[in-house]
Design an enzyme around this catalytic site. Structure first.
Site, PDB file in Angstrom:
ATOM      1  N   HIS A  49       0.774  -1.347  -0.065  1.00 57.40           N
ATOM      2  CA  HIS A  49       0.022   0.139   0.414  1.00 57.40           C
ATOM      3  C   HIS A  49       0.592   1.533  -0.126  1.00 57.40           C
ATOM      4  CE1 HIS A  49      -2.264   2.903   2.626  1.00 57.40           C
ATOM      5  NE2 HIS A  49      -3.540   3.246   0.939  1.00 57.40           N
ATOM      6  N   HIS A  96       0.920  10.470  -1.209  1.00 48.40           N
ATOM      7  CA  HIS A  96       0.326  10.245  -0.350  1.00 48.40           C
ATOM      8  C   HIS A  96      -0.525  11.479   0.180  1.00 48.40           C
ATOM      9  CE1 HIS A  96      -0.673   7.761   4.116  1.00 48.40           C
ATOM     10  NE2 HIS A  96      -1.550   7.956   2.722  1.00 48.40           N
TER      11      HIS A  96
HETATM   12  C1  LIG Z   1      -6.138   1.834   4.694  1.00 51.66           C
HETATM   13  C2  LIG Z   1      -5.702   1.467   3.232  1.00 51.66           C
HETATM   14  O1  LIG Z   1      -5.231   0.960   3.325  1.00 51.66           O
HETATM   15  N1  LIG Z   1      -6.850   2.002   2.585  1.00 51.66           N
HETATM   16  C3  LIG Z   1      -6.560   1.749   1.470  1.00 51.66           C
HETATM   17  C4  LIG Z   1      -7.172   0.162   0.618  1.00 51.66           C
HETATM   18  O2  LIG Z   1      -6.882  -0.033  -0.564  1.00 51.66           O
HETATM   19  C5  LIG Z   1      -7.120   1.699  -1.344  1.00 51.66           C
HETATM   20  C6  LIG Z   1      -6.189   1.462  -2.639  1.00 51.66           C
HETATM   21  O3  LIG Z   1      -7.187   1.165  -3.818  1.00 51.66           O
HETATM   22  C7  LIG Z   1      -6.679   3.468  -0.962  1.00 51.66           C
HETATM   23  O4  LIG Z   1      -6.981   4.248  -1.602  1.00 51.66           O
HETATM   24  C8  LIG Z   1      -6.706   2.944   0.799  1.00 51.66           C
HETATM   25  O5  LIG Z   1      -5.744   3.943   0.875  1.00 51.66           O
END
Ligand SMILES: CC(=O)N[C@H]1CO[C@H](CO)[C@@H](O)[C@@H]1O
Ligand SMILES: *[C@@H]1O[C@H](CO)[C@@H](O)[C@H](O)[C@H]1NC(C)=O
Ligand SMILES: *[C@@H]1O[C@H](CO)[C@@H](O)[C@H](O)[C@H]1NC(C)=O
Length: 311
Positions: A49, A96
């Site tokens: 992520h 971010h």
């Molecule tokens: C908390 C987290 O991981 N959120 C993410 C989940 O996935 C989507 C991406 O497709 C992100 O936008 C979020 O930030």
């Protein structure tokens, strides 16, 4: 002697003229022979992520990773997630929330690193899942960046969109054909001028909720699009635990590095996966999206989800 050289000659011509007709069939795919015959949609990929938001500085609150993208890939990450914003220089960056908060550099430089990995690792299938919150145009902004990085030619183009569960190719076929990068965008991929290899994420993947602060990760389908029913989608678990550092009003939610070894441990990942299996047509998650992916034991969890002994 004569017959021997004749044999050599015919062997040579078989190589020279026959070989290009038969594709090299991959025998190891994403590190395992067992995965070559599996459909792309029947494999669990560990994802990073905010893969670009890495810093070894514990005071960098906007970081979600500790190690850089080449290191994430070398650990076994096969889904890279990133959030794109236009920088002050007018080109696309991965940032971010905003580039003032955390600027991970240009998408062009990022994809250059990805290409270096792909060239050095021809038997790996990789998924890129990017978010497009400002709606940058796929054909005039995104595609030229992929073209310049040399990734467009490696990208898988489905015969039609959306692709259902049973219509994805096997990893072996993807590797043999050289089309071993799958590119998804959360928004803007299904507009007026689509790019064949930039796929609309939610038509083919559903996601669990994000900004989770409950360590038991209750499963539900959060973001999804039709026309396919949910059981014909792949799915991604957003398995990162956040803490609310300012518990007033909506609070300020940041990723919790102290908890990463537990969150990214086998027990926590398998519990979350098992909680989602009934919603996912009894299939394991395809993507496990993690913060601080260098911590914990996610790759062992993936082996277990694949029914393989740990590598
Ligand atoms: C908390 C987290 O991981 N959120 C993410 C989940 O996935 C989507 C991406 O497709 C992100 O936008 C979020 O930030
Ligand atoms: C996924 O792969 C496993 C292991 O090869 C196989 O048993 C299962 O039937 C496959 N599932 C689907 C839906 O193809
Ligand atoms: C999946 O897609 C293929 C090809 O488009 C189609 O033939 C098949 O019927 C679809 N399966 C389901 C369950 O929708």
């Amino acid at each position: 002697m004569f017959s021997r050289s004749l044999w050599a000659l015919s062997a040579f011509s078989a190589l020279a003229f026959g070989a290009p007709l038969t594709r090299r069939q991959a025998t190891v795919c994403n590190g395992h022979a067992e995965l070559c015959d599996r459909l792309y949609s029947n494999v669990t990929y560990i994802g990073a992520h905010d893969s670009f938001a890495f810093s070894s500085d514990p005071l960098a609150l906007a970081r979600d990773q500790t190690v850089d993208v080449p290191t994430q890939l070398s650990l076994g990450v096969r889904l890279l997630q990133g959030q794109a914003h236009t920088g002050s220089d007018g080109v696309l960056h991965f940032c971010h929330t905003s580039c003032a908060l955390f600027d991970g550099g240009t998408v062009a430089d990022y994809l250059g690193n990805v290409k270096t990995f792909l060239d050095a690792n021809p038997n790996e299938v990789l998924t890129l899942l990017f978010t497009n919150p400002e709606g940058a145009d796929v054909s005039t902004v995104w595609k030229p960046i992929f073209d310049a990085a040399g990734i467009s030619d490696l990208a898988y183009v489905p015969p039609s969109i959306p692709v259902n569960q049973s219509s994805w190719p096997t990893l072996g076929d993807m590797i043999s054909s050289g089309k071993r990068v799958v590119v998804f965008l959360d928004a803007g991929a299904d507009g007026a001028n689509p790019v064949p290899f930039i796929l609309p994420e939610f038509q083919m993947i559903w996601e669990t909720p994000f900004s989770v602060t409950d360590a038991s990760f209750p499963c539900s389908i959060d973001r999804i699009n039709g026309p396919l029913p949910s059981e014909e989608h792949m799915y991604m678990i957003n398995h990162s635990l956040n803490i609310n550092i300012i518990p007033i009003g909506d609070g300020v939610i940041v990723s919790d590095p102290a908890d990463a070894p537990t969150t990214n441990g086998v027990d926590s990942i398998l519990a979350n996966a098992n909680g989602c299996v009934p919603l996912g047509a009894n299939r394991n998650p395809n993507f496990v999206l993690l913060d601080f992916v260098d911590q914990g034991d996610a790759f062992t969890a993936a082996d277990q989800l694949h029914g393989l002994a740990s590598s």
